[in-house]
Design a protein around this motif. Sequence first.
Motif: not given
Length: 218
Positions: A131-141
């Motif tokens: 979708l073109g978003y760049r302002n996110f970060r994911f973490k597995l925990s």
Amino acid sequence: MNAHWQGIGFTSQRTRERLIQRLRAMGIRDERVLTAMLNVPRHTFVDEALASRAYEDTALPIGHNQTISQPYIVARMTEALLAGRPLRRVLEVGSGSGYQTAILAALVDEVYSVERIEPLLRLARRRLQDLGYRNFRFKLSDGGSGWPEHGPYDGILVTAAAAELPEALCGQLALQARLVIPVGSGQQQLQMITHSEDGYQRAVLETVNFVPLVRDEH
Ligand code: SAH
């Protein structure tokens, strides 16, 4: 408007506008939230077989015994968060489909989102990228411990029900920041915790029905 969104049928602009009208009728007032919910394509966050139901105001299964939250609840939680201090950095616990993450990414500077089921996290990441978003970060925990490295946060939103309020999350709230979280194991209450100089204030927003926040063994 992009041709892709002009299609007729269940993903059409009119179908989406009907959902927004319903959210207004249910009391959602923040135009920023309504605009984000009009623009983020919820049908891309569910399996194709369920896409025709994506603009109904209902939770839908996303596999692994999890659900994408009901649009009204997404709107209510986002509105509660936005009414607090300006949101630069937000933490989400329970990425699931990534839909709530996308709504937040449309509204705040940076979104950090934690999920414990890897295939869900991978799909969510892909959807936001597409979708073109760049302002996110994911973490597995286990999100019950938050994501301390990037805190304190201007707001924290939890999309799974905690049996008890996780202390670690309160500890990652900036001053005047809000934590919006469903709490309870049978009947759940959507609570809003505000961090003030005098401590933490609790307000109850409404009765809700979320999947449980699972605490992993450490
Ligand atoms: N915001 C999501 C809602 C997903 S349902 C959406 O809009 O689709 C709740 C999610 O919380 C599930 O994906 C579940 O795996 C996750 N979850 C449950 N306990 C968790 C924990 N301790 N840490 C991180 N994620 C958790």
